[in-house]
Write a protein that holds these residues in place. Structure first.
Motif, short mmCIF file in Angstrom:
data_model
loop_
_atom_site.label_atom_id
_atom_site.label_comp_id
_atom_site.label_asym_id
_atom_site.label_seq_id
_atom_site.Cartn_x
_atom_site.Cartn_y
_atom_site.Cartn_z
N MET A 198 -3.28 -1.90 -36.68
CA MET A 198 -2.96 -0.31 -36.98
C MET A 198 -1.51 -0.31 -36.23
N ARG A 219 1.44 1.04 -34.41
CA ARG A 219 2.12 1.77 -33.39
C ARG A 219 2.20 3.25 -32.86
N ALA A 258 -1.12 5.63 -33.36
CA ALA A 258 -1.42 5.37 -31.79
C ALA A 258 -1.98 6.52 -30.92
N MET A 261 -4.64 8.79 -31.99
CA MET A 261 -6.14 8.68 -32.29
C MET A 261 -7.32 9.29 -31.15
N LEU A 305 -0.62 6.22 -24.22
CA LEU A 305 -0.72 5.55 -25.73
C LEU A 305 0.43 5.74 -26.10
N ARG A 361 3.49 2.73 -26.81
CA ARG A 361 3.33 2.19 -27.18
C ARG A 361 4.47 1.83 -28.73
N CYS A 362 4.87 3.04 -28.70
CA CYS A 362 5.36 3.54 -29.44
C CYS A 362 7.35 2.84 -29.26
#
Length: 109
Positions: free
Chosen positions: A1, A3, A6, A9, A74, A77-78
């Motif tokens: 997936m 990043r 995310a 989601m 989340l 994660r970027c």
């Protein structure tokens, strides 16, 4: 997936919760809490009490808040800083807009 996807989601909570909540609202909450129709006492005064409409507003606003918090978590994660800041704000705007839409469609008159 990817990043960058995310943080978006948590918005999937809306289609997942829509129909179960709608059934709960129609079958249980209105029976237990009453609809948003005004109730009158013996003197003819309007009785204000917590009803299914109030529960619906509370529920979808809590969902919007939790979706926003999950998106912010989340977003770490970027890879770029501007994405880590912008994506949770976009998710918050979408979450509160969806909550408003769901609330306005589920209100008992």
């Amino acid at each position: 997936m990817n990043r960058d996807i995310a943080p978006f989601m948590p918005l999937l909570a809306y289609p997942i919760l829509l129909y179960p909540y709608k059934l709960l609202n129609e079958k249980v909450l209105v029976e237990k809490l009453g609809c948003g129709c005004p109730s009158l006492d013996s003197a003819g005064n309007v009785i204000e009490r917590f009803n299914a409409n109030d529960f619906t507003i509370l529920f979808w606003q809590i969902v919007a808040f939790l979706v926003t918090v999950a998106a912010a978590i989340l977003a770490h994660r970027c890879d770029k800083r501007w994405k880590r800041l912008a994506f949770p704000m976009l998710v918050a705007a979408a979450a509160f807009a969806l909550s408003y839409l769901f609330i306005s469609n589920m209100i008992w008159l």
